[in-house]
Design an enzyme around this catalytic site. Structure first.
Site, PDB file in Angstrom:
ATOM      1  CE1 TYR A   6      16.954 -43.019  11.605  1.00 46.00           C
ATOM      2  CE2 TYR A   6      16.604 -41.819  13.688  1.00 46.00           C
ATOM      3  CZ  TYR A   6      16.718 -43.073  13.186  1.00 46.00           C
ATOM      4  OH  TYR A   6      16.897 -44.170  13.757  1.00 46.00           O
ATOM      5  NE  ARG A   7      12.966 -34.104  15.580  1.00 47.98           N
ATOM      6  CZ  ARG A   7      13.250 -32.743  16.161  1.00 47.98           C
ATOM      7  NH1 ARG A   7      13.485 -31.585  15.038  1.00 47.98           N
ATOM      8  NH2 ARG A   7      12.909 -32.741  17.445  1.00 47.98           N
ATOM      9  CD  GLU A  53     -14.223 -46.849  22.126  1.00 47.52           C
ATOM     10  OE1 GLU A  53     -14.453 -48.205  22.072  1.00 47.52           O
ATOM     11  OE2 GLU A  53     -15.120 -46.081  22.740  1.00 47.52           O
ATOM     12  CB  ALA A 106       5.533 -61.099  23.339  1.00 46.37           C
ATOM     13  CD  GLN A 156      13.201 -31.173   9.628  1.00 39.84           C
ATOM     14  OE1 GLN A 156      13.696 -31.222  10.671  1.00 39.84           O
ATOM     15  NE2 GLN A 156      12.004 -30.375   9.426  1.00 39.84           N
ATOM     16  N   GLY A 201     -21.650 -58.818  21.296  1.00 40.22           N
ATOM     17  CA  GLY A 201     -21.806 -57.534  21.596  1.00 40.22           C
ATOM     18  C   GLY A 201     -20.617 -56.768  21.158  1.00 40.22           C
ATOM     19  CE1 TYR A 202     -16.995 -58.251  24.556  1.00 40.14           C
ATOM     20  CE2 TYR A 202     -15.237 -58.740  23.346  1.00 40.14           C
ATOM     21  CZ  TYR A 202     -15.509 -58.784  24.448  1.00 40.14           C
ATOM     22  OH  TYR A 202     -15.219 -59.119  25.747  1.00 40.14           O
ATOM     23  NE  ARG A 241       4.578 -51.186  22.980  1.00 40.90           N
ATOM     24  CZ  ARG A 241       4.730 -51.418  24.227  1.00 40.90           C
ATOM     25  NH1 ARG A 241       5.572 -52.429  24.619  1.00 40.90           N
ATOM     26  NH2 ARG A 241       4.276 -50.660  24.990  1.00 40.90           N
ATOM     27  N   GLY A 256     -19.056 -39.195  23.924  1.00 40.94           N
ATOM     28  CA  GLY A 256     -18.971 -37.753  23.078  1.00 40.94           C
ATOM     29  C   GLY A 256     -20.427 -37.464  22.896  1.00 40.94           C
TER      30      GLY A 256
END
Length: 659
Positions: A341-342, A433, A525, A339, A286-287, A527, A190
Site C-alpha cells: 500500500y505504501r 518554476e 478544484a 508495504q 514569451g511563455y 487538483r 542554476g
C-alpha cells in the site's frame, strides 16, 4: 527463455525467483515506457557507448565527496564528455543528450543543467534567424555556457513585480542593464554561481521612460576565455541547498551594464535603431521557455519516481523481516499488504505521469510551432494545463518517493540508497518554476472562466467539456465508470467553488476578493481537474497497447491508480448521495485486489524501467540484489574511516586523555 531479461547466475536468489514469476516480456514493457522499440534500442546503444569510456565515471560515490569536489567531478566529466560525445551521439538531439547526462552526471545537476533545459531552448524559440546563427551552435557545442535569469531575490512567481531594467539608449544603440535595488538581484538561476559565461536575462524593457514589460536579453557576464567577470556585473554562488548541490545556483546584479541593441531576443518583439517597438503577435509568446521547462519537469519527475520504485521494490524483495505467523520463516517485506500500500500506488503513478509527460510534451511542441506562425489559439489551454500538471505531479511524485524511502526502513535514510537524493531533487520542483499553490490558482482562473461558460450554456473546450456532461449511471465498462467518477468530482469541485464565489459577488464583494476568499476550494478544484486529465491519458495509453500480456499488467496498474486516487477524494464521491458507502467500499477493495495482482510482477515491472546500476546509483536497488555486502563496502569508502582525523586528534583525543 525467461520473460524477464535481467536474470543472471549468481544473483540474490529471492530476486531471481521474483523475476522467474514474470507473466510478460520485460523488453516489451520497457518499449512502452520509453516511447517505442526504437527509443529503447537507442537508449541501450548509448549506454553501451558510455560504458566503454572509463574517464566519464567517478572513483567515489558523490555522498563521500565535498561540494567543491563534486563540482570538480561533474566539470571534469562534462569536459571529457563534450570532447568525445560526437564519436557516438548527436549533441543536438535532446534524447541522446538526456540519456547520456542521466548516466554520466546523475540527477543532482552539472554546469550545463539549466543551459540545456532553458538557455538553449530560449535561443531556439525566441531568437530571430540571425541571432540563432550567432549563438545557437556555440551553445550546443558548449563553447558558451548559459542559464535563464528571471527570478529575483524579492520576486519570483509575481513576474509583474520584477525590477531589473533594460533601458534603450538611442545614441549608442545599446541597452543599459541595471539592478535598481537589492531585491532586484537575480537569485537562484542554476549555473550562475561559477559556471556560466552568458545568461538569458528577463528584464523590463524601457524606451523613452515607457515600460514595455518583460523581455529576454542575451547577456555576457564572464569572459569565456579567462572567466573573469565583466565590468559592471556582480555574480556569485548562493550556497548549499536542500539538494541538487552539483548545480551552482547563483546571484546576479548589474551596474548600468551595456549590451548591443541586437542582444535583445527579437523573434517575437523588436526594437529598431530609432527605438521603435514592435509588439509580439500574442502578449504571452514569451511563455515558450516556461512551457517547455514544465513539460520536461513532468517527465523528469516520472523518471525520478521510477528510480525510487526500482530501488524500493527490489529491496523489498531482498529484505526479509518478521513473520506473518509466529514461528514461520521470515518473509519478504514485499509480501506485507502495508508495504504494498505504501509503494504500489507510486508504481502506478510512474506510468500515469510518464503518459502525461509524453502528452504535454507533444502539446508543447505543437504550441511552439503554432506560435512561430502567429497562432496562439492553444496557448491559454496549455498554460493552464501545465500549471496543474506541474503542481500535482511534483507534489505526488515527491510524496511517493518519500514513501519509498520510508518503506526501506533505516537503510532508506542512508545516502547509499540514493532515495534521499531522489527525494530532494523531486521536492525542489514543488517550488521552482512556480510555487505549487500559485500554479493551482493560475489554473483556477482558467477553470473560473470555464465554469462561467458552463453556467451560460456556451460551447466548451474539450479539456473542460466535462463541466456540462451528465453523470454516467449505468455502464459495464470499468474504466468508463471510474473516469465518470473523476469527472463528477472535478465538476462538483469546480462548480462549487464558482457558485460560492458568485454568491459573495452578489453580496457586493469584488470578484478578486471573492476569488481569494474561496482560494482553498479553487485549489482543490484545480487538483481534481488535473487528476482527471492524468487518469484519462493513462487509460487511453493502456487501451492502445497491443501486447496482450503487457496490456494486462498495465490494466491492473491503471485500475490501481484510478481506485487509489478516487479513495483519496472519497468525500466527494458520497457528497449529495452520488455514491453510497458500499460503492466507495468496492472501490477501496479494488485497490487491494490490484495490489494483490501486481505483487507477482512487481520486480519485473521495475526491471522494465531499464535503468542500469550506474544510473540508479543505489546499493539497495542493485540489479543483482547483493545488498548487504555492498552496503558494507560502501561504508568502507567513507573518508571518516581514515586514520588521524583532525577532529579526533585536535579535540576528542585531548579531551578523553585528560578524563
Amino acid at each position: 527463455m525467461p520473460l524477464n531479461k535481467l536474470i543472471q547466475d549468481g544473483d540474490n536468489q529471492d530476486l531471481t525467483d521474483e523475476r522467474f514469476k514474470a507473466t510478460f516480456d520485460t523488453d516489451a514493457l520497457a518499449a512502452v515506457f520509453h516511447g517505442g522499440e526504437d527509443a529503447l534500442k537507442r537508449i541501450r546503444e548509448l549506454r553501451d557507448e558510455v560504458t566503454k569510456r572509463w574517464h566519464l565515471f567517478d572513483a567515489l560515490p558523490g555522498a563521500h565527496r565535498t561540494r567543491a569536489e563534486r563540482m570538480e567531478d561533474v566539470s571534469r566529466k562534462l569536459k571529457n564528455l563534450m570532447e568525445s560525445v560526437g564519436e557516438f551521439a548527436d549533441f543536438t538531439n535532446n534524447l541522446d543528450m538526456l540519456v547520456i547526462i542521466r548516466d554520466v552526471m546523475g540527477i543532482e545537476g552539472f554546469p550545463l543543467a539549466l543551459h540545456n533545459l532553458m538557455f538553449v531552448p530560449t535561443i531556439q524559440n525566441q531568437a530571430d534567424d540571425e541571432q540563432t546563427e550567432w549563438w545557437l551552435m556555440d551553445a550546443l557545442q558548449g563553447k558558451i555556457i548559459g542559464t535563464y535569469a528571471q527570478t529575483e531575490l524579492g520576486h519570483g512567481t509575481n513576474l509583474g513585480a520584477i525590477e531589473t531594467t533594460a533601458t534603450y539608449d538611442k545614441l549608442t544603440e545599446e541597452f543599459i542593464i541595471h539592478t535598481p535595488t537589492t531585491t532586484a538581484t537575480k537569485w537562484w538561476p542554476g549555473g550562475l554561481g561559477t559556471s556560466c559565461t552568458h545568461v538569458v536575462l528577463v528584464a523590463n524593457l524601457i524606451i523613452d521612460t515607457k515600460n514595455y514589460g518583460l523581455h529576454p536579453f542575451f547577456v555576457p557576464i564572464r569572459d569565456r576565455n579567462s572567466y573573469s567577470v565583466m565590468s559592471g556585473v556582480r555574480v556569485g554562488d548562493i550556497g548549499t541547498k536542500m539538494g541538487v548541490n552539483c548545480v551552482d545556483n547563483g546571484f546576479l546584479a548589474f551596474d548600468n551594464y551595456r549590451i548591443p541593441r541586437r542582444n535583445m531576443l527579437m523573434k517575437h518583439s523588436k526594437v529598431s535603431k530609432e527605438g521603435l517597438y514592435t509588439a509580439p503577435s500574442h502578449p504571452k509568446v514569451g511563455y515558450t521557455t516556461m512551457l517547455y521547462m514544465r513539460s520536461e519537469m513532468i517527465y523528469h519527475q516520472a523518471y525520478y519516481l521510477a528510480m525510487a520504485m526500482a530501488i524500493s521494490i527490489r529491496y523489498s524483495a531482498v529484505r526479509r523481516q518478521g513473520e506473518i505467523k509466529p514461528g514461520t520463516q521470515e518473509v519478504q517485506i514485499l509480501d506485507y499488504q502495508t508495504q504494498q500500500y505504501r509503494i504500489f500506488p507510486g508504481l502506478a503513478r510512474c506510468f500515469a505521469f510518464n503518459t502525461a509527460a509524453a502528452t504535454v510534451r507533444q502539446m508543447t511542441e505543437n504550441c511552439i510551432k503554432q506560435l512561430s506562425h502567429g497562432n496562439s489559439d492553444v496557448l491559454a489551454d496549455l498554460h493552464a494545463l501545465s500549471c496543474g500538471l506541474k503542481a500535482v505531479v511534483t507534489h505526488q511524485a515527491s510524496q511517493s518517493i518519500d514513501q519509498a524511502r520510508q518503506a526501506c526502513g533505516g537503510h532508506g535514510y542512508s545516502d547509499a540508497s540514493y532515495l534521499p537524493t531522489l527525494y530532494t531533487c523531486s521536492v525542489g520542483a514543488c517550488t521552482y518554476e512556480g510555487e505549487n499553490m500559485v500554479m493551482l490558482l493560475q489554473l483556477s482562473k482558467y477553470l473560473m472562466k470555464a465554469a462561467a461558460k458552463a453556467e451560460k450554456g456556451e460551447e466548451m473546450a474539450p479539456l473542460v467539456a466535462y463541466l456540462v456532461k451528465p453523470d454516467i449511471t449505468e455502464t459495464n465498462d470499468k474504466f468508463a465508470k471510474m473516469l465518470s467518477h473523476f469527472e463528477h468530482i472535478a465538476r462538483h469541485r469546480v462548480m462549487h467553488a464558482y457558485r460560492q464565489m458568485i454568491e459573495e459577488e452578489k453580496q457586493g464583494i469584488e470578484r478578486d476578493y471573492a476569488f481569494a476568499n474561496h482560494s482553498v476550494d479553487w485549489t482543490k478544484a484545480a487538483r481534481a481537474h488535473t487528476k482527471l486529465f492524468i487518469a484519462r491519458g493513462f487509460v487511453k495509453s493502456v487501451q492502445e497497447v497491443s501486447d496482450e500480456a503487457v496490456h494486462d499488467v498495465l490494466t491492473t496498474l491503471a485500475e490501481l491508480y484510478l481506485s487509489y486516487e478516487l479513495i483519496e477524494m472519497s468525500a466527494d464521491l458520497t457528497a449529495n448521495g452520488y455514491l453510497s458507502e458500499s460503492d466507495v467500499q468496492q472501490i477501496r477493495h479494488q485497490i487491494y485486489d490490484s495490489m494483490r495482482k501486481t505483487r507477482r510482477n512487481a520486480v519485473s515491472i521495475v526491471d522494465s524501467f531499464d535503468i542500469c546500476d550506474r544510473e540508479l546509483r543505489s546499493v539497495l536497488g542493485r540489479r543483482d540484489g547483493h545488498v548487504y555486502e555492498n552496503l558494507y563496502k560502501w561504508a568502507q569508502m567513507s573518508p571518516l574511516n581514515e586514520r588521524n582525523l583532525p577532529h579526533v586528534e585536535k579535540y576528542l583525543k585531548p579531551m578523553t586523555s585528560k578524563l
